[in-house]
Structures are given as structure tokens and as C-alpha cells.
Scaffold this motif. Structure first.
Motif, PDB file in Angstrom:
ATOM      1  N   ARG A 121       6.791  -0.559   7.059  1.00  0.00           N
ATOM      2  CA  ARG A 121       6.823   0.606   6.174  1.00  0.00           C
ATOM      3  C   ARG A 121       8.248   0.904   5.732  1.00  0.00           C
ATOM      4  O   ARG A 121       9.194   0.732   6.500  1.00  0.00           O
ATOM      5  N   PHE A 122       8.342   1.400   4.498  1.00  0.00           N
ATOM      6  CA  PHE A 122       9.620   1.793   3.922  1.00  0.00           C
ATOM      7  C   PHE A 122       9.439   3.141   3.239  1.00  0.00           C
ATOM      8  O   PHE A 122       8.420   3.387   2.601  1.00  0.00           O
ATOM      9  N   THR A 123      10.426   4.012   3.369  1.00  0.00           N
ATOM     10  CA  THR A 123      10.453   5.276   2.624  1.00  0.00           C
ATOM     11  C   THR A 123      11.685   5.244   1.741  1.00  0.00           C
ATOM     12  O   THR A 123      12.794   5.020   2.229  1.00  0.00           O
ATOM     13  N   GLU A 124      11.473   5.430   0.458  1.00  0.00           N
ATOM     14  CA  GLU A 124      12.563   5.408  -0.509  1.00  0.00           C
ATOM     15  C   GLU A 124      12.723   6.778  -1.137  1.00  0.00           C
ATOM     16  O   GLU A 124      11.745   7.393  -1.562  1.00  0.00           O
ATOM     17  N   ASN A 125      13.964   7.246  -1.194  1.00  0.00           N
ATOM     18  CA  ASN A 125      14.292   8.495  -1.874  1.00  0.00           C
ATOM     19  C   ASN A 125      14.548   8.151  -3.343  1.00  0.00           C
ATOM     20  O   ASN A 125      15.547   7.518  -3.677  1.00  0.00           O
ATOM     21  N   LEU A 126      13.651   8.555  -4.228  1.00  0.00           N
ATOM     22  CA  LEU A 126      13.725   8.207  -5.641  1.00  0.00           C
ATOM     23  C   LEU A 126      14.704   9.079  -6.423  1.00  0.00           C
ATOM     24  O   LEU A 126      15.201   8.683  -7.468  1.00  0.00           O
ATOM     25  N   GLU A 127      14.959  10.272  -5.915  1.00  0.00           N
ATOM     26  CA  GLU A 127      15.703  11.286  -6.660  1.00  0.00           C
ATOM     27  C   GLU A 127      17.106  10.853  -7.107  1.00  0.00           C
ATOM     28  O   GLU A 127      17.462  11.033  -8.260  1.00  0.00           O
ATOM     29  N   GLU A 139       0.857  -1.185   0.000  1.00  0.00           N
ATOM     30  CA  GLU A 139       0.000   0.000   0.000  1.00  0.00           C
ATOM     31  C   GLU A 139       0.896   1.239   0.000  1.00  0.00           C
ATOM     32  O   GLU A 139       1.837   1.328   0.785  1.00  0.00           O
ATOM     33  N   ILE A 140       0.587   2.177  -0.889  1.00  0.00           N
ATOM     34  CA  ILE A 140       1.333   3.436  -0.920  1.00  0.00           C
ATOM     35  C   ILE A 140       0.765   4.329   0.180  1.00  0.00           C
ATOM     36  O   ILE A 140      -0.439   4.605   0.208  1.00  0.00           O
ATOM     37  N   ILE A 141       1.596   4.778   1.089  1.00  0.00           N
ATOM     38  CA  ILE A 141       1.189   5.647   2.186  1.00  0.00           C
ATOM     39  C   ILE A 141       1.259   7.103   1.742  1.00  0.00           C
ATOM     40  O   ILE A 141       0.339   7.889   1.969  1.00  0.00           O
ATOM     41  N   SER A 142       2.371   7.478   1.096  1.00  0.00           N
ATOM     42  CA  SER A 142       2.520   8.834   0.569  1.00  0.00           C
ATOM     43  C   SER A 142       3.525   8.808  -0.569  1.00  0.00           C
ATOM     44  O   SER A 142       4.381   7.924  -0.637  1.00  0.00           O
ATOM     45  N   ALA A 143       3.400   9.782  -1.470  1.00  0.00           N
ATOM     46  CA  ALA A 143       4.336   9.866  -2.596  1.00  0.00           C
ATOM     47  C   ALA A 143       4.385  11.297  -3.100  1.00  0.00           C
ATOM     48  O   ALA A 143       3.375  11.994  -3.129  1.00  0.00           O
ATOM     49  N   ASN A 201      10.100  11.221  -3.192  1.00  0.00           N
ATOM     50  CA  ASN A 201      10.032  10.160  -2.184  1.00  0.00           C
ATOM     51  C   ASN A 201       8.738   9.374  -2.301  1.00  0.00           C
ATOM     52  O   ASN A 201       7.710   9.918  -2.688  1.00  0.00           O
ATOM     53  N   VAL A 202       8.814   8.116  -1.904  1.00  0.00           N
ATOM     54  CA  VAL A 202       7.607   7.294  -1.816  1.00  0.00           C
ATOM     55  C   VAL A 202       7.701   6.473  -0.527  1.00  0.00           C
ATOM     56  O   VAL A 202       8.760   5.955  -0.186  1.00  0.00           O
ATOM     57  N   THR A 203       6.596   6.423   0.200  1.00  0.00           N
ATOM     58  CA  THR A 203       6.501   5.605   1.410  1.00  0.00           C
ATOM     59  C   THR A 203       5.436   4.548   1.152  1.00  0.00           C
ATOM     60  O   THR A 203       4.320   4.869   0.732  1.00  0.00           O
ATOM     61  N   PHE A 204       5.800   3.290   1.386  1.00  0.00           N
ATOM     62  CA  PHE A 204       4.854   2.193   1.164  1.00  0.00           C
ATOM     63  C   PHE A 204       4.936   1.209   2.314  1.00  0.00           C
ATOM     64  O   PHE A 204       5.910   1.176   3.065  1.00  0.00           O
ATOM     65  N   GLU A 205       3.874   0.430   2.451  1.00  0.00           N
ATOM     66  CA  GLU A 205       3.793  -0.573   3.512  1.00  0.00           C
ATOM     67  C   GLU A 205       3.541  -1.932   2.886  1.00  0.00           C
ATOM     68  O   GLU A 205       2.643  -2.079   2.054  1.00  0.00           O
ATOM     69  N   GLN A 262       6.619 -13.821  -5.862  1.00  0.00           N
ATOM     70  CA  GLN A 262       5.593 -13.084  -6.581  1.00  0.00           C
ATOM     71  C   GLN A 262       5.900 -11.602  -6.496  1.00  0.00           C
ATOM     72  O   GLN A 262       6.440 -11.141  -5.497  1.00  0.00           O
ATOM     73  N   ARG A 263       5.550 -10.881  -7.521  1.00  0.00           N
ATOM     74  CA  ARG A 263       5.732  -9.426  -7.515  1.00  0.00           C
ATOM     75  C   ARG A 263       4.516  -8.763  -6.904  1.00  0.00           C
ATOM     76  O   ARG A 263       3.388  -9.185  -7.127  1.00  0.00           O
ATOM     77  N   VAL A 264       4.795  -7.706  -6.144  1.00  0.00           N
ATOM     78  CA  VAL A 264       3.721  -6.861  -5.637  1.00  0.00           C
ATOM     79  C   VAL A 264       3.939  -5.462  -6.190  1.00  0.00           C
ATOM     80  O   VAL A 264       5.070  -5.063  -6.479  1.00  0.00           O
ATOM     81  N   TYR A 265       2.845  -4.757  -6.347  1.00  0.00           N
ATOM     82  CA  TYR A 265       2.873  -3.429  -6.956  1.00  0.00           C
ATOM     83  C   TYR A 265       2.127  -2.447  -6.074  1.00  0.00           C
ATOM     84  O   TYR A 265       1.095  -2.787  -5.508  1.00  0.00           O
ATOM     85  N   GLY A 266       2.662  -1.252  -5.980  1.00  0.00           N
ATOM     86  CA  GLY A 266       2.002  -0.167  -5.286  1.00  0.00           C
ATOM     87  C   GLY A 266       1.932   1.027  -6.239  1.00  0.00           C
ATOM     88  O   GLY A 266       2.954   1.597  -6.600  1.00  0.00           O
ATOM     89  N   GLU A 267       0.720   1.363  -6.663  1.00  0.00           N
ATOM     90  CA  GLU A 267       0.533   2.411  -7.662  1.00  0.00           C
ATOM     91  C   GLU A 267       0.339   3.771  -6.999  1.00  0.00           C
ATOM     92  O   GLU A 267      -0.309   3.878  -5.962  1.00  0.00           O
ATOM     93  N   PHE A 268       0.924   4.807  -7.620  1.00  0.00           N
ATOM     94  CA  PHE A 268       0.761   6.172  -7.107  1.00  0.00           C
ATOM     95  C   PHE A 268       0.782   7.163  -8.261  1.00  0.00           C
ATOM     96  O   PHE A 268       1.230   6.827  -9.361  1.00  0.00           O
ATOM     97  N   GLU A 269       0.291   8.357  -7.981  1.00  0.00           N
ATOM     98  CA  GLU A 269       0.224   9.391  -9.022  1.00  0.00           C
ATOM     99  C   GLU A 269       0.928  10.654  -8.559  1.00  0.00           C
ATOM    100  O   GLU A 269       0.811  11.063  -7.405  1.00  0.00           O
ATOM    101  N   ILE A 270       1.663  11.253  -9.468  1.00  0.00           N
ATOM    102  CA  ILE A 270       2.305  12.542  -9.228  1.00  0.00           C
ATOM    103  C   ILE A 270       1.552  13.567 -10.064  1.00  0.00           C
ATOM    104  O   ILE A 270       1.378  13.398 -11.272  1.00  0.00           O
ATOM    105  N   ILE A 271       1.072  14.622  -9.389  1.00  0.00           N
ATOM    106  CA  ILE A 271       0.275  15.643 -10.079  1.00  0.00           C
ATOM    107  C   ILE A 271       1.134  16.844 -10.427  1.00  0.00           C
ATOM    108  O   ILE A 271       2.003  17.255  -9.748  1.00  0.00           O
TER     109      ILE A 271
END
Length: 168
Positions: free
Chosen positions: A123-129, A61-65, A69-73, A159-168
Motif C-alpha cells: 500500500r502507498f498513500t500519496e499526498n496530492l495537494e 486498487e484504490i483503498i481511499s481517496a 490524498n489517495v491510498t492505493f494497493e 505495463q501501466r496500471v490504473y486505479g480509478e477514484f471519484e471525488i464528490i
């Protein structure tokens, strides 16, 4: 003068005959080890080489993005344990197709195995930059591979898991 000997069965050159014999023994050993490991895997307690795993056994589950950065659980909904590493990658949606993001720099992960027991989450927070640069507007997803373990702690498939998010 003697003609050079080609490696073949029945070669009269002692050096070449020994080389051919060693090649044959090495080939036989490779076949033996391949069969041995296939047998060990078959007897390891997993039903098949690629078992079908219920996609709801573990979720992301995407917590914030945001663009950097993206935080997922990750949650283990199975009755057993799961394992996964620190590695992940990002895909972006291009029409109806998911495309892996191109990395702007070499990126390394620590070789660690995270484990979650039944019902646990982390939970994990990843710095994408540093790896991808700042993300522009669009639809993205985090992709991770997760391994399901049987009661004896032996892998019964990934198995692969996916967490989808949108950047506006």
C-alpha cells in the motif's frame, strides 16, 4: 594563401583529414554500440521487444481517496517478480477521454525501485495537494508503470496500471 578545407573524403589538409577520419570512426562506433545493445536485448530472455502482458498480472486498487490524498494497493498476481518506482501521475476524466492533470509545482520523486514477489502486495498513500492542489469533484485515476521480470530478474516489458477514484 590556402583556401579553407571542407571536411570530405580525400581532403589534403591534414587537420581536416584527421577530423573526418575521427568522425567516421565515431559514426562506426555508434553503429557498433547500437547493434551490440540490440543484440544483448534480443538475447536477454524476453520473447520480443514489446511483449503483450496480461493486464491481470498486477493490479492497483484504490483503498481511499479524498481531495488531498489517495491510498492505493499494488498487487502482484503473476508467477514472477515485478518492479516499479515511486513515480505516478494523476489523470482526470473529461467526457470519455482521460487527460493528465497539470502540475501546480515542480515535483520530484526519489529514485527507488520497489519489488513485489508473486502474491505480494503493498500500500502507498500519496499526498496530492503539493503537486496538483486540492482536487475538485470529478473522476480521477492514479497511473503507474510496472515492469515484469523473468526468472533471471531481467525486464520482460512494462505495463501501466490504473486505479480509478471519484471525488464528490
Amino acid at each position: 594563401l590556402r583556401k579553407p578545407c571542407i571536411i570530405k573524403k580525400g581532403c589534403r589538409c591534414p587537420l581536416m583529414a584527421a577530423a573526418f577520419s575521427a568522425f567516421q570512426e565515431g559514426f562506426i562506433m555508434k553503429k557498433f554500440f547500437a547493434m551490440f545493445f540490440a543484440l544483448v536485448f534480443a538475447l536477454s530472455g524476453c520473447a520480443s521487444a514489446e511483449p503483450e502482458i496480461d493486464p491481470n498480472l498486477f493490479t492497483m486498487e484504490i483503498i481511499s481517496a479524498d481531495s488531498e490524498n489517495v491510498t492505493f494497493e499494488i498487487k502482484n498476481n503473476s508467477k514472477g517478480s515485478i518492479e516499479f518506482g515511486a513515480d505516478y501521475y494523476i489523470e482526470y476524466k473529461n467526457g470519455e477521454e482521460w487527460v493528465p492533470m497539470e502540475e501546480i509545482s515542480e515535483y520530484f520523486f526519489i529514485m527507488i525501485a520497489y519489488g513485489l514477489e508473486s502474491g505480494d502486495s503493498q500500500r502507498f498513500t500519496e499526498n496530492l495537494e503539493p503537486r496538483y492542489g486540492a482536487l475538485s469533484s470529478g473522476t480521477y485515476r492514479v497511473v503507474k508503470d510496472i515492469t515484469l521480470l523473468n526468472e533471471d530478474g531481467i525486464s520482460c516489458g512494462a505495463q501501466r496500471v490504473y486505479g480509478e477514484f471519484e471525488i464528490i
